[in-house]
Design an enzyme around this catalytic site. Structure first.
Site: not given
Ligand code: ADP
Length: 210
Positions: A14, A85, A120, A155, A166
Protein backbone atom coordinates in the site's frame (compact mmCIF):
# COMPACT_ATOMS: atom_id res chain seq x y z
CA UNK A 1 -11.28 13.88 -9.44
CA UNK A 2 -9.07 11.19 -7.95
CA UNK A 3 -10.05 10.44 -4.38
CA UNK A 4 -8.73 6.96 -3.75
CA UNK A 5 -8.93 4.27 -1.07
CA UNK A 6 -6.42 1.42 -0.95
CA UNK A 7 -7.49 -1.80 0.75
CA UNK A 8 -4.87 -4.49 1.21
CA UNK A 9 -3.48 -6.99 3.70
CA UNK A 10 -0.41 -5.97 5.73
CA UNK A 11 2.74 -5.60 3.56
CA UNK A 12 0.83 -5.85 0.28
CA UNK A 13 2.56 -2.66 -0.88
CA UNK A 14 0.00 0.00 0.00
CA UNK A 15 2.72 2.46 1.02
CA UNK A 16 4.91 1.85 -2.04
CA UNK A 17 2.02 2.07 -4.50
CA UNK A 18 0.63 5.15 -2.76
CA UNK A 19 3.94 6.97 -3.11
CA UNK A 20 4.20 6.15 -6.82
CA UNK A 21 0.58 7.07 -7.58
CA UNK A 22 0.79 10.33 -5.62
CA UNK A 23 3.91 11.37 -7.50
CA UNK A 24 2.43 10.58 -10.89
CA UNK A 25 -1.00 12.15 -10.32
CA UNK A 26 -0.01 14.83 -7.81
CA UNK A 27 -2.20 13.52 -5.00
CA UNK A 28 -1.86 13.74 -1.22
CA UNK A 29 -0.81 10.53 0.53
CA UNK A 30 -2.65 10.01 3.81
CA UNK A 31 -1.19 6.98 5.57
CA UNK A 32 -2.88 6.39 8.92
CA UNK A 33 -0.05 3.97 9.82
CA UNK A 34 2.57 6.69 9.22
CA UNK A 35 0.58 9.29 11.16
CA UNK A 36 0.16 6.88 14.08
CA UNK A 37 3.83 5.83 14.02
CA UNK A 38 4.78 9.50 14.37
CA UNK A 39 2.35 9.94 17.28
CA UNK A 40 3.53 6.73 18.93
CA UNK A 41 6.98 8.27 19.47
CA UNK A 42 5.48 10.26 22.32
CA UNK A 43 2.62 7.93 23.28
CA UNK A 44 3.66 4.68 24.94
CA UNK A 45 0.15 3.21 25.05
CA UNK A 46 -0.31 3.74 21.33
CA UNK A 47 3.16 2.36 20.57
CA UNK A 48 2.35 -0.78 22.54
CA UNK A 49 -0.97 -1.39 20.73
CA UNK A 50 0.70 -0.95 17.35
CA UNK A 51 3.62 -3.18 18.23
CA UNK A 52 1.14 -5.98 18.96
CA UNK A 53 -0.66 -5.36 15.68
CA UNK A 54 -3.96 -4.28 17.27
CA UNK A 55 -6.30 -1.72 15.75
CA UNK A 56 -6.71 1.74 17.22
CA UNK A 57 -10.28 2.71 18.14
CA UNK A 58 -12.63 3.91 15.40
CA UNK A 59 -13.46 7.31 16.89
CA UNK A 60 -9.82 8.31 17.28
CA UNK A 61 -9.10 7.19 13.74
CA UNK A 62 -12.12 8.87 12.21
CA UNK A 63 -11.36 12.17 13.93
CA UNK A 64 -7.77 12.00 12.75
CA UNK A 65 -8.75 11.30 9.14
CA UNK A 66 -11.62 13.76 8.96
CA UNK A 67 -9.35 16.56 10.23
CA UNK A 68 -6.67 15.67 7.71
CA UNK A 69 -9.18 15.56 4.83
CA UNK A 70 -10.35 19.10 5.66
CA UNK A 71 -6.91 20.51 4.87
CA UNK A 72 -6.58 22.47 1.65
CA UNK A 73 -4.10 20.18 -0.08
CA UNK A 74 -6.71 17.38 -0.22
CA UNK A 75 -8.90 19.36 -2.59
CA UNK A 76 -6.95 18.10 -5.62
CA UNK A 77 -7.29 14.45 -4.71
CA UNK A 78 -5.86 12.04 -2.16
CA UNK A 79 -5.04 8.45 -1.38
CA UNK A 80 -6.30 7.01 1.87
CA UNK A 81 -3.81 4.31 2.83
CA UNK A 82 -4.88 2.34 5.90
CA UNK A 83 -8.33 3.84 6.41
CA UNK A 84 -11.06 2.63 6.53
CA UNK A 85 -10.03 -0.63 8.13
CA UNK A 86 -13.42 -1.99 9.14
CA UNK A 87 -17.08 -1.56 8.20
CA UNK A 88 -17.72 0.94 10.99
CA UNK A 89 -14.88 3.19 9.77
CA UNK A 90 -16.21 2.88 6.20
CA UNK A 91 -19.63 3.95 7.42
CA UNK A 92 -18.13 6.89 9.32
CA UNK A 93 -16.18 7.90 6.21
CA UNK A 94 -19.31 7.74 4.12
CA UNK A 95 -21.00 10.01 6.71
CA UNK A 96 -18.31 12.64 5.97
CA UNK A 97 -19.89 13.01 2.51
CA UNK A 98 -16.61 12.96 0.65
CA UNK A 99 -16.74 11.46 -2.82
CA UNK A 100 -14.55 8.40 -3.22
CA UNK A 101 -13.87 7.74 -6.91
CA UNK A 102 -11.71 4.62 -6.81
CA UNK A 103 -11.29 1.79 -4.31
CA UNK A 104 -8.35 -0.49 -5.10
CA UNK A 105 -8.13 -3.89 -3.49
CA UNK A 106 -4.54 -5.17 -3.69
CA UNK A 107 -4.66 -8.92 -3.45
CA UNK A 108 -1.56 -10.89 -2.32
CA UNK A 109 -1.07 -14.43 -0.95
CA UNK A 110 -0.44 -14.79 2.78
CA UNK A 111 2.89 -16.64 2.29
CA UNK A 112 4.32 -13.86 0.14
CA UNK A 113 3.20 -11.27 2.69
CA UNK A 114 4.92 -13.10 5.52
CA UNK A 115 8.18 -13.18 3.58
CA UNK A 116 7.92 -9.48 2.80
CA UNK A 117 7.18 -8.50 6.41
CA UNK A 118 10.05 -10.33 8.05
CA UNK A 119 12.76 -8.68 5.90
CA UNK A 120 11.10 -5.30 5.37
CA UNK A 121 13.15 -2.18 6.08
CA UNK A 122 12.25 1.37 5.16
CA UNK A 123 13.56 4.89 5.05
CA UNK A 124 12.14 7.12 7.80
CA UNK A 125 13.08 10.16 5.71
CA UNK A 126 11.59 9.51 2.24
CA UNK A 127 9.46 6.43 2.86
CA UNK A 128 11.21 4.14 0.35
CA UNK A 129 10.75 0.47 1.18
CA UNK A 130 13.35 -2.32 0.80
CA UNK A 131 13.71 -5.96 1.79
CA UNK A 132 16.91 -7.37 3.24
CA UNK A 133 15.89 -10.93 2.33
CA UNK A 134 14.63 -10.51 -1.22
CA UNK A 135 17.44 -10.01 -3.77
CA UNK A 136 15.69 -7.60 -6.13
CA UNK A 137 14.48 -5.41 -3.23
CA UNK A 138 17.73 -4.97 -1.34
CA UNK A 139 19.27 -1.50 -1.02
CA UNK A 140 22.54 -1.08 -2.93
CA UNK A 141 24.45 -0.39 0.31
CA UNK A 142 23.46 -2.35 3.41
CA UNK A 143 20.98 -0.36 5.50
CA UNK A 144 21.32 2.87 3.47
CA UNK A 145 18.50 4.37 1.39
CA UNK A 146 19.31 4.37 -2.36
CA UNK A 147 17.25 7.51 -2.84
CA UNK A 148 18.27 9.83 -0.02
CA UNK A 149 21.17 8.18 1.82
CA UNK A 150 19.36 8.00 5.17
CA UNK A 151 19.79 4.99 7.48
CA UNK A 152 17.04 2.40 7.01
CA UNK A 153 14.93 1.20 9.92
CA UNK A 154 12.80 -1.83 10.72
CA UNK A 155 9.23 -1.29 11.92
CA UNK A 156 8.57 -2.57 15.43
CA UNK A 157 5.51 -4.49 14.22
CA UNK A 158 7.29 -6.21 11.32
CA UNK A 159 7.88 -9.57 12.97
CA UNK A 160 6.10 -12.91 12.55
CA UNK A 161 4.07 -12.72 15.73
CA UNK A 162 2.70 -9.26 15.04
CA UNK A 163 2.10 -10.18 11.40
CA UNK A 164 -0.13 -13.06 12.56
CA UNK A 165 -2.32 -10.67 14.57
CA UNK A 166 -2.36 -8.09 11.78
CA UNK A 167 -3.29 -10.67 9.16
CA UNK A 168 -6.06 -12.16 11.32
CA UNK A 169 -7.35 -8.68 12.08
CA UNK A 170 -7.29 -7.94 8.36
CA UNK A 171 -9.31 -11.04 7.44
CA UNK A 172 -11.82 -10.47 10.20
CA UNK A 173 -12.27 -6.69 10.00
CA UNK A 174 -10.90 -5.28 6.75
CA UNK A 175 -11.65 -7.99 4.19
CA UNK A 176 -15.45 -7.43 4.52
CA UNK A 177 -14.87 -3.93 3.12
CA UNK A 178 -14.39 -5.47 -0.30
CA UNK A 179 -18.04 -6.51 -0.46
CA UNK A 180 -19.06 -3.20 1.06
CA UNK A 181 -17.35 -1.27 -1.76
CA UNK A 182 -18.20 -3.80 -4.45
CA UNK A 183 -21.82 -3.00 -3.76
CA UNK A 184 -21.00 0.67 -4.16
CA UNK A 185 -19.64 -0.18 -7.64
CA UNK A 186 -16.22 1.52 -7.82
CA UNK A 187 -14.03 -1.34 -6.59
CA UNK A 188 -11.02 -2.51 -8.64
CA UNK A 189 -9.25 -5.71 -7.71
CA UNK A 190 -5.52 -5.81 -8.60
CA UNK A 191 -3.19 -8.76 -8.16
CA UNK A 192 -0.33 -7.16 -6.26
CA UNK A 193 2.50 -9.67 -6.43
CA UNK A 194 4.81 -7.58 -8.60
CA UNK A 195 5.41 -3.89 -7.86
CA UNK A 196 5.56 -2.47 -11.39
CA UNK A 197 2.78 -4.66 -12.80
CA UNK A 198 0.56 -3.54 -9.94
CA UNK A 199 1.42 0.11 -10.53
CA UNK A 200 0.72 -0.18 -14.27
CA UNK A 201 -2.64 -1.82 -13.63
CA UNK A 202 -3.62 0.95 -11.22
CA UNK A 203 -2.53 3.61 -13.75
CA UNK A 204 -4.63 1.98 -16.46
CA UNK A 205 -7.70 2.33 -14.26
CA UNK A 206 -6.85 5.92 -13.29
CA UNK A 207 -6.24 6.83 -16.94
CA UNK A 208 -9.64 5.46 -17.86
CA UNK A 209 -8.16 2.68 -20.01
CA UNK A 210 -10.03 -0.07 -18.15
P1 ADP B 1 0.04 -2.60 7.72
O1 ADP B 1 -1.09 -2.41 6.76
O2 ADP B 1 1.30 -3.02 7.06
O3 ADP B 1 -0.31 -3.47 8.89
P2 ADP B 1 -0.13 0.25 8.56
O4 ADP B 1 1.08 1.10 8.51
O5 ADP B 1 -1.25 0.57 7.64
O6 ADP B 1 0.43 -1.21 8.36
O7 ADP B 1 -0.72 0.23 10.05
C1 ADP B 1 0.09 -0.06 11.15
C2 ADP B 1 -0.76 -0.09 12.42
O8 ADP B 1 -1.39 1.18 12.65
C3 ADP B 1 -1.90 -1.09 12.44
O9 ADP B 1 -1.49 -2.39 12.79
C4 ADP B 1 -2.82 -0.45 13.50
O10 ADP B 1 -2.32 -0.68 14.80
C5 ADP B 1 -2.68 1.03 13.22
N1 ADP B 1 -3.70 1.56 12.27
C6 ADP B 1 -3.44 2.11 11.05
N2 ADP B 1 -4.58 2.51 10.44
C7 ADP B 1 -5.58 2.18 11.29
C8 ADP B 1 -7.00 2.31 11.23
N3 ADP B 1 -7.63 2.85 10.17
N4 ADP B 1 -7.72 1.86 12.29
C9 ADP B 1 -7.13 1.32 13.35
N5 ADP B 1 -5.81 1.16 13.47
C10 ADP B 1 -5.02 1.58 12.46
Amino acid sequence: MKNIILIAPPAAGKGTQSKMICEKYNLVHISTGDILREKSKTNVELADLMKKGCLIDDNTMTKLVSERLKEDDCKNGFILDGFPRNINQAQLLSDMNININYVFYLNVDEEILKKRIVGRISCPNCGSVYNEQIDESMPQKTNICDKCGNNLIKREDDNEESFKTRYETYILNTFPLIDFYRNNSNLYEINSTDKMTTFNEICKVLNGEI
